[in-house]
Design a protein around this motif. Structure first.
Motif, PDB file in Angstrom:
ATOM      1  N   TRP A   1       0.842  -1.195   0.000  1.00  0.00           N
ATOM      2  CA  TRP A   1       0.000   0.000   0.000  1.00  0.00           C
ATOM      3  C   TRP A   1       0.878   1.245   0.000  1.00  0.00           C
ATOM      4  O   TRP A   1       2.027   1.188   0.451  1.00  0.00           O
TER       5      TRP A   1
ATOM      6  N   GLY B   1      -6.553   1.467  -3.289  1.00  0.00           N
ATOM      7  CA  GLY B   1      -6.234   0.887  -4.593  1.00  0.00           C
ATOM      8  C   GLY B   1      -6.069   1.947  -5.656  1.00  0.00           C
ATOM      9  O   GLY B   1      -5.133   1.894  -6.466  1.00  0.00           O
TER      10      GLY B   1
ATOM     11  N   MET C   1      -2.878   3.619  -5.239  1.00  0.00           N
ATOM     12  CA  MET C   1      -1.803   2.689  -5.665  1.00  0.00           C
ATOM     13  C   MET C   1      -1.637   2.663  -7.184  1.00  0.00           C
ATOM     14  O   MET C   1      -0.541   2.474  -7.694  1.00  0.00           O
ATOM     15  N   THR C   2      -2.739   2.808  -7.898  1.00  0.00           N
ATOM     16  CA  THR C   2      -2.620   2.777  -9.363  1.00  0.00           C
ATOM     17  C   THR C   2      -1.948   4.025  -9.885  1.00  0.00           C
ATOM     18  O   THR C   2      -1.258   3.979 -10.902  1.00  0.00           O
TER      19      THR C   2
ATOM     20  N   ASN D   1       1.331  -0.521  -9.221  1.00  0.00           N
ATOM     21  CA  ASN D   1       0.244   0.055 -10.023  1.00  0.00           C
ATOM     22  C   ASN D   1      -0.814  -0.996 -10.368  1.00  0.00           C
ATOM     23  O   ASN D   1      -2.007  -0.778 -10.224  1.00  0.00           O
TER      24      ASN D   1
ATOM     25  N   GLY E   1      -2.762  -2.207  -7.462  1.00  0.00           N
ATOM     26  CA  GLY E   1      -3.755  -1.174  -7.142  1.00  0.00           C
ATOM     27  C   GLY E   1      -5.100  -1.462  -7.792  1.00  0.00           C
ATOM     28  O   GLY E   1      -6.151  -1.297  -7.162  1.00  0.00           O
TER      29      GLY E   1
ATOM     30  N   CYS F   1      -8.422  -2.080  -5.619  1.00  0.00           N
ATOM     31  CA  CYS F   1      -9.589  -1.242  -5.883  1.00  0.00           C
ATOM     32  C   CYS F   1     -10.810  -2.130  -6.181  1.00  0.00           C
ATOM     33  O   CYS F   1     -11.908  -1.885  -5.667  1.00  0.00           O
TER      34      CYS F   1
END
Lengths: 591, 96, 42
Positions: free
Chosen positions: A197, A245, A248-249, A272, A275, A279
């Motif tokens: 994360w 998420g 994270m992307t 990424n 993520g 999500c």
């Protein structure tokens, strides 16, 4: 026919036997393990198996359902690919660590209780460290220690959470937990650390590029995906995961664009892609969970393919920085093609695997009317094409001519990359078999004209953006630099914490030393030495003086009395008494 | 220390062997052809949208060329805090 | 051609004439159009 075995057993037993198998049989033996494991897995039916009694609890080593089976299949496939890729490696440590790592991942995903899950979770950490240390460089050693410390902290967090959860609910069962108490929050955080994360992620971008060429393939497949599995199992539909998420992307894109080490670029793109999965799990609808799990399956393949292609480049040239590579398509054309297949898959080009899974998460976000999330995912979709889809193949195989003319990758590496590339294209072209394995029934058609056109437009115009940025000279130069990431806060924060603690606690420590070590203990020692003799002297001298005793006689009597008392058993008794008193005092202070 | 079986550099003498050979993109004309094909593809993608009916989730997706114009989002390559290893210990001491 | 073992500190991307203008034109059109779309629909 015998009953199926727990999937992890085959890998663990295989790992133990590796050092004893030598010669040309070793390759066959190594490849035989995941093949046998997959055959074993294919015979399993959904249900609960291998229940072991432990204290008052029942540990479930085999909870087989659609979710665990899907991860089980891909873990076997990627183990075979990674082992095939690593056949040239003569270092048994790497083979043993790789097999143990894969076995631990399988053990974790088939665990039906939190205790056995925790044990396999920790085994993941321990076995994976050896894939980093096996590179035997100063950087990999240091990175491995950091990795160990971070995961030990995460493991403790998870353990504390499990203990609190079991104390609260009385159940060890590893099913839906949700965020409903301090225990579940700690478990959530423990999973999140392995999931990389934001802010907790630097262990991944620090350690993965420092691992061995072949070790990185294993690393890219298991730790984060087991964490994704754990989140999908225990926290589906948790709203916090949607935002975590989405962040994270997006955030790794900015780091990946300026990163020079191409394996580190891939490490950022791994975050990424995870993520998207996180999500999807957060959205929690059937479509989103299917999308997250399906994307995990695909990501394991295409990310391994990208790491393998960069590994092949590193194996042949000894270099991995964008500043040092370039123009390798000339003599490594097959590796280049496989890399581009991986790049197309991760970028979700139509007819490649990423297309059929990433869009499920995007559609689930759109169906949930999550505008901001949808925009973030859209930005990330284009961003991943920018750094992983174009940057990786462009700087390694095209760009400027580095002058290097290395040979093509060895046959076994090409075969491993070929299998991963074939599967990435096969799933992209014909996703139905994968869809049939997903946890929920799939009612999703990826290949509609607007979807294909929209995605193609997005990618082609992102490529235009890259082309214009590059040819106009605006694209950031590749530099041999240290990029500051969130680890800066750890390093500076830890240093600050250390200084604060030193300033706050050291004076207390010194005061206690003065008071107890130099003061109290010295007095006790002094008293215990001749206290009774002195007491006897006080009493007897007073008595003798009152009876008229003076001068030489009095002095002699005093000396005799002191010597007599000191020669007796009393001093030992006094010492023991003082020690007992001291211990009693400590005991009282403690309670 | 590098593990001998892990990393091998196959440059050097082989470099001489290949240096005179011409490859696909050594000829600038091929790069121009590739870029030309790319620009034509972009043009086709812009045109083809008018012949396909959309099923947008959001109203902005219904606008023509929305998917194409999203490239703007990608034209913001960031530059994080980068430190050259050579400068470590001088002005960047506080950062590391 | 660079020597194989030469370690570059920085790999810059030399601008090709005309592309900088094309980049800014494309970006300007794109930003305005995107802004218009979002203004009308959000």
């Amino acid at each position: 026919m015998t009953d199926p075995l727990p999937p992890f057993i085959l890998f663990m037993a295989g790992a133990l036997l590796v050092p004893f198998v030598t010669g040309k049989w070793k390759s066959f033996f190594l490849l035989f393990i995941p093949v046998l494991g997959l055959l074993n897995l294919l015979r399993m039916q959904e249900g609960v198996y291998w229940i072991v009694s432990f204290l008052d609890y029942h540990l479930v080593l085999g909870r087989v359902d659609r979710l665990s089976l899907l991860f089980g299949y891909i873990f076997h496939i990627i183990s075979f690919i990674a082992i095939l890729y690593a056949l040239h490696v003569k270092d048994d440590i790497q083979h043993v660590a790789g097999l143990t790592y894969a076995g631990s991942a399988l053990g974790a995903i088939f665990s039906g209780d939190l205790f056995s899950f925790f044990v396999f979770w920790e085994m993941l950490t321990v076995s994976s460290i050896f894939l980093i240390w096996a590179r035997r460089t100063e950087a990999s050693l240091a990175s491995g220690f950091r990795y160990l410390l971070v995961h030990a902290a995460g493991g403790l967090c998870l353990l504390a959470g499990i203990v609190l959860h079991v104390n609260q609910t009385g159940s060890l069962s590893f099913d839906y937990l949700g965020l409903n108490g301090p225990g579940s929050y700690l478990i959530f955080l423990g999973f999140g650390l392995n999931c990389a994360w934001p802010i907790l992620h630097p262990w991944l971008t620090d350690a993965y590029p420092e691992a061995t060429i072949t070790g990185t393939i294993f690393l890219s497949a298991f730790t984060t995906k087991v964490a994704v599995y754990a989140l999908a199992r225990a926290f589906p539909g948790t709203e916090a995961l949607i935002w975590i998420g989405a962040v994270m992307t997006a955030f790794p894109i900015f780091y990946a664009v300026i990163e020079n080490d191409l394996r580190r670029v891939l490490a950022y793109s791994l975050i990424n892609q995870v993520g998207f999965m996180v999500c999807g799990i957060g959205i929690g609808t059937a479509l989103a969970i299917n999308g997250a799990v399906c994307h995990a399956f695909n990501d394991i393949l295409f990310k391994a393919l990208l790491f393998m292609s960069m590994g092949a480049v590193m194996y042949r040239t000894g270099k991995i920085n964008g500043t040092e590579l370039g123009g390798l398509y000339r003599t490594m054309p097959l590796t280049c093609i496989f890399c581009m297949v991986g790049a197309a898959s991760i970028s979700a080009f139509p007819l490649f695997s990423g297309f059929v899974s990433k869009s499920m998460v995007m559609d689930a976000a759109a169906a949930g009317h999550m505008r901001i999330i949808w925009f973030m995912l859209l930005f990330a979709s284009a961003g991943v094409f920018h750094h992983a889809g174009i940057k990786i193949p462009y700087f390694a195989f095209f760009s400027h001519d580095s002058g290097m003319r290395p040979r093509e990758a060895p046959v076994h590496m090409l075969l491993a990359m070929g299998i991963a590339a074939f599967l990435s294209i096969f799933i992209g072209v014909y996703p139905a078999p994968l869809y049939s394995l997903l946890p929920y029934p799939v009612d999703y058609v990826p290949y509609t004209a607007p979807h294909v056109l929209g995605q193609t437009q997005l990618l082609f115009f992102s490529a235009l953006a890259f082309t214009l940025l590059l040819l106009s000279g605006i694209y950031p130069a590749e530099m041999r630099c240290i990029n500051l990431d969130a680890d800066w806060f750890y390093r500076k924060g830890a240093r600050l914490f250390y200084r604060l603690m030193a300033k706050a606690l050291n004076p207390i420590n010194e005061a206690c030393e003065q008071l107890f070590v130099n003061g109290f203990v010295r007095i006790i020692a002094h008293l215990s030495k001749d206290l009774i003799a002195r007491l006897a002297l006080i009493i007897m001298v007073t008595f003798w003086i009152t009876t008229g005793l003076r001068g030489q006689r009095l002095r002699m009597k005093k000396e005799n009395l002191y010597a007599d008392v000191m020669a007796g058993a009393c001093p030992i008794g006094i010492g023991a008494g003082a020690a007992t008193g001291f211990l009693a005092l400590v005991y009282l202070l403690m309670y | 220390m590098k593990h001998p079986s892990v990393v091998r550099t196959d440059t050097g003498s082989s470099n001489q062997q290949f240096s005179s050979k011409k490859y696909l993109f050594d000829n600038p004309r091929n790069i121009k052809i590739l870029l030309g094909c790319f620009y034509v593809s972009l043009f086709i993608l812009l045109i083809i949208e008018f012949f396909i009916s959309k099923h947008p989730h959001y109203p902005w997706e219904a606008w023509p060329e929305f998917c194409s114009i999203r490239l703007c989002g990608m034209c913001c390559p960031g530059r994080g805090r980068q430190i050259h290893p050579e400068t470590v210990g001088k002005k960047t001491r506080g950062l590391l | 051609m660079n020597l194989p073992n030469e370690e570059k500190m920085e790999l810059t991307h030399e601008p090709v004439s005309g592309y900088r203008t094309a980049f800014f034109i494309a970006i300007t059109i794109g930003v305005f159009y995107l802004g218009l779309i979002l203004l009308k629909t959000l």
